[in-house]
Scaffold this motif. Structure first.
Motif, PDB file in Angstrom:
ATOM      1  N   LEU A  58      39.287  51.062  38.472  1.00 57.07           N
ATOM      2  CA  LEU A  58      39.795  51.060  39.847  1.00 57.07           C
ATOM      3  C   LEU A  58      41.232  51.535  39.951  1.00 57.07           C
ATOM      4  O   LEU A  58      41.704  51.796  41.055  1.00 57.07           O
ATOM      5  CB  LEU A  58      39.750  49.633  40.406  1.00 57.07           C
ATOM      6  CG  LEU A  58      38.400  48.972  40.593  1.00 57.07           C
ATOM      7  CD1 LEU A  58      38.586  47.527  41.014  1.00 57.07           C
ATOM      8  CD2 LEU A  58      37.581  49.719  41.613  1.00 57.07           C
ATOM      9  N   LYS A 101      40.763  53.240  43.831  1.00 55.67           N
ATOM     10  CA  LYS A 101      39.430  53.039  44.397  1.00 55.67           C
ATOM     11  C   LYS A 101      39.410  51.754  45.214  1.00 55.67           C
ATOM     12  O   LYS A 101      40.180  50.832  44.954  1.00 55.67           O
ATOM     13  CB  LYS A 101      38.369  52.960  43.301  1.00 55.67           C
ATOM     14  CG  LYS A 101      38.107  54.276  42.612  1.00 55.67           C
ATOM     15  CD  LYS A 101      36.920  54.153  41.691  1.00 55.67           C
ATOM     16  CE  LYS A 101      36.634  55.486  41.034  1.00 55.67           C
ATOM     17  NZ  LYS A 101      35.469  55.389  40.143  1.00 55.67           N
ATOM     18  N   LEU A 126      38.312  48.161  46.883  1.00 52.44           N
ATOM     19  CA  LEU A 126      37.866  46.869  46.372  1.00 52.44           C
ATOM     20  C   LEU A 126      36.600  46.381  47.075  1.00 52.44           C
ATOM     21  O   LEU A 126      36.011  45.382  46.671  1.00 52.44           O
ATOM     22  CB  LEU A 126      38.973  45.826  46.544  1.00 52.44           C
ATOM     23  CG  LEU A 126      40.260  46.086  45.777  1.00 52.44           C
ATOM     24  CD1 LEU A 126      41.300  45.028  46.126  1.00 52.44           C
ATOM     25  CD2 LEU A 126      40.003  46.110  44.298  1.00 52.44           C
ATOM     26  N   ARG A 130      33.116  45.123  45.223  1.00 53.63           N
ATOM     27  CA  ARG A 130      33.376  44.866  43.803  1.00 53.63           C
ATOM     28  C   ARG A 130      33.123  43.401  43.484  1.00 53.63           C
ATOM     29  O   ARG A 130      33.058  42.546  44.371  1.00 53.63           O
ATOM     30  CB  ARG A 130      34.824  45.226  43.437  1.00 53.63           C
ATOM     31  CG  ARG A 130      35.231  46.620  43.792  1.00 53.63           C
ATOM     32  CD  ARG A 130      34.406  47.646  43.063  1.00 53.63           C
ATOM     33  NE  ARG A 130      34.812  48.981  43.497  1.00 53.63           N
ATOM     34  CZ  ARG A 130      34.226  50.087  43.139  1.00 53.63           C
ATOM     35  NH1 ARG A 130      33.192  50.051  42.332  1.00 53.63           N
ATOM     36  NH2 ARG A 130      34.643  51.237  43.581  1.00 53.63           N
ATOM     37  N   HIS A 136      37.018  40.900  39.923  1.00 52.29           N
ATOM     38  CA  HIS A 136      37.750  42.161  39.879  1.00 52.29           C
ATOM     39  C   HIS A 136      38.705  42.258  41.068  1.00 52.29           C
ATOM     40  O   HIS A 136      39.834  42.734  40.925  1.00 52.29           O
ATOM     41  CB  HIS A 136      36.785  43.344  39.868  1.00 52.29           C
ATOM     42  CG  HIS A 136      36.032  43.467  38.580  1.00 52.29           C
ATOM     43  ND1 HIS A 136      35.274  44.561  38.273  1.00 52.29           N
ATOM     44  CD2 HIS A 136      35.922  42.638  37.517  1.00 52.29           C
ATOM     45  CE1 HIS A 136      34.721  44.408  37.078  1.00 52.29           C
ATOM     46  NE2 HIS A 136      35.100  43.225  36.612  1.00 52.29           N
ATOM     47  N   LYS A 137      38.265  41.799  42.228  1.00 51.36           N
ATOM     48  CA  LYS A 137      39.146  41.766  43.400  1.00 51.36           C
ATOM     49  C   LYS A 137      40.351  40.874  43.127  1.00 51.36           C
ATOM     50  O   LYS A 137      41.487  41.226  43.450  1.00 51.36           O
ATOM     51  CB  LYS A 137      38.404  41.227  44.616  1.00 51.36           C
ATOM     52  CG  LYS A 137      37.349  42.144  45.163  1.00 51.36           C
ATOM     53  CD  LYS A 137      36.686  41.485  46.358  1.00 51.36           C
ATOM     54  CE  LYS A 137      35.515  42.253  46.874  1.00 51.36           C
ATOM     55  NZ  LYS A 137      34.878  41.621  48.026  1.00 51.36           N
ATOM     56  N   ILE A 149      39.907  45.943  35.246  1.00 52.12           N
ATOM     57  CA  ILE A 149      39.698  46.802  36.417  1.00 52.12           C
ATOM     58  C   ILE A 149      40.190  48.226  36.167  1.00 52.12           C
ATOM     59  O   ILE A 149      40.585  48.919  37.091  1.00 52.12           O
ATOM     60  CB  ILE A 149      40.366  46.202  37.676  1.00 52.12           C
ATOM     61  CG1 ILE A 149      41.875  46.065  37.504  1.00 52.12           C
ATOM     62  CG2 ILE A 149      39.738  44.880  38.041  1.00 52.12           C
ATOM     63  CD1 ILE A 149      42.608  45.763  38.792  1.00 52.12           C
TER      64      ILE A 149
END
Length: 62
Positions: free
Chosen positions: A56, A13, A15, A18, A22-23, A53
């Motif tokens: 993701l 998914k 970035l 976000r 999390h990035k 994460i």
């Protein structure tokens, strides 16, 4: 450390939009683009980033 101590993670998914942390977790794991994978060592630090994460990424334990 050998290959058994590695985890293959794939970013599935985007970035965009976000949370900043999390990035940073994704980039710390070596994931920058959708569909790209990275082999990371199975350490508590990396497990924590993977858990953060998990929505993701896709995980392939080898």
């Amino acid at each position: 450390m050998n290959n058994k101590n590695r985890i293959q993670v794939v970013l599935v998914k985007s970035l965009i939009g976000r949370l900043e942390r999390h990035k940073k977790c994704a980039i710390g794991l070596g994931l920058r683009r959708i569909g790209k994978s990275a082999a990371v060592y199975d350490t508590p630090e990396n497990r924590g980033m993977i858990k953060e994460i998990s929505y993701l990424i896709k995980i392939n334990d080898n």
